[in-house]
Design an enzyme around this catalytic site. Sequence first.
Site, mmCIF file in Angstrom:
data_model
loop_
_atom_site.group_PDB
_atom_site.id
_atom_site.type_symbol
_atom_site.label_atom_id
_atom_site.label_comp_id
_atom_site.label_asym_id
_atom_site.label_seq_id
_atom_site.Cartn_x
_atom_site.Cartn_y
_atom_site.Cartn_z
ATOM 1 N N GLY A 147 42.240 34.204 36.652
ATOM 2 C CA GLY A 147 41.793 32.847 35.879
ATOM 3 C C GLY A 147 40.579 32.906 35.251
ATOM 4 N N GLN A 167 32.902 30.054 31.229
ATOM 5 C CA GLN A 167 32.520 31.624 31.379
ATOM 6 C C GLN A 167 32.763 32.138 30.025
ATOM 7 O OE1 GLN A 167 36.064 31.597 34.485
ATOM 8 N NE2 GLN A 167 34.688 33.218 34.927
ATOM 9 N N CYS A 220 35.255 36.566 40.975
ATOM 10 C CA CYS A 220 35.148 35.936 39.650
ATOM 11 C C CYS A 220 34.751 36.725 38.381
ATOM 12 C CB CYS A 220 33.977 34.918 39.782
ATOM 13 S SG CYS A 220 33.691 33.784 38.535
ATOM 14 N N LEU A 221 35.249 36.752 37.450
ATOM 15 C CA LEU A 221 34.805 37.601 36.170
ATOM 16 C C LEU A 221 33.462 37.472 35.847
ATOM 17 C CD1 LEU A 221 38.137 37.227 33.995
ATOM 18 C CD2 LEU A 221 37.282 39.105 35.622
ATOM 19 N N HIS A 266 39.111 27.072 42.111
ATOM 20 C CA HIS A 266 37.737 27.927 41.806
ATOM 21 C C HIS A 266 37.626 27.544 40.100
ATOM 22 C CE1 HIS A 266 36.008 32.120 41.684
ATOM 23 N NE2 HIS A 266 36.144 31.719 40.292
ATOM 24 N N GLU A 267 38.705 27.361 39.466
ATOM 25 C CA GLU A 267 38.890 27.265 38.065
ATOM 26 C C GLU A 267 38.019 25.948 37.696
ATOM 27 O OE1 GLU A 267 38.505 30.086 36.555
ATOM 28 O OE2 GLU A 267 39.534 31.115 37.847
ATOM 29 N N HIS A 285 34.422 25.545 37.944
ATOM 30 C CA HIS A 285 33.710 26.308 36.924
ATOM 31 C C HIS A 285 33.320 25.104 35.870
ATOM 32 C CE1 HIS A 285 33.312 30.599 37.402
ATOM 33 N NE2 HIS A 285 34.618 30.748 37.697
HETATM 34 NI NI NI Z 1 35.423 32.171 38.453
#
Ligand code: NI
Length: 171
Positions: free
Chosen positions: A46, A51, A94-95, A136-137, A140
């Site tokens: 995701g 991000q 998470c990236l 989660h996304e 963000h």
């Molecule tokens: Ni994330």
Amino acid sequence: MTLLPIIVAPDPRLKIETRPVEAVDDDLRAFLDDMLETMYAADGIGLAAPQVGDERSVIVIDLARQDEDPAPMKMINPEIVWYSDEERVHDEGCLSLPEHYAEVVRPDGIRVTYLDETGAEQQLEAEGILSTCIQHEIDHLHGVLFVDHVSSIKRNMILRKLKKAKKQAAA
Ligand code: NI
């Protein structure tokens, strides 16, 4: 398509409130494709616009395993309109917080409304890993990271390590 640099926490660009997309156009569609390519290249499931330093309210997700065909999802202006009472725990990563994980408790079921890449209104009910990932996304898009759902001790430990790793990389 273009690979976009992924912002690593702690960074003020990950704490912004995004703005709703007003027009679903070719520019936005190209951006969504860039986001997906960036996510695949980083082995993520995701990715949300902040991000990669963008303030539009969009996310992409693909939960297909490596031996399956890609199943990309693109959500514009996603909004959760219902949560189940049941909860589930997931060891989230998470990236933007590479190599760190923590168990996060979230509602198991959700209903989410969003625009698809043609600009049409969609509604989806999800549970399990898909629900966790969507939540989660969407977090963000409101400046919230998974570490904001765990104890401040754990959060500060992870953010301190990431800060230190950044300093070392810059040195
Ligand atoms: Ni994330």
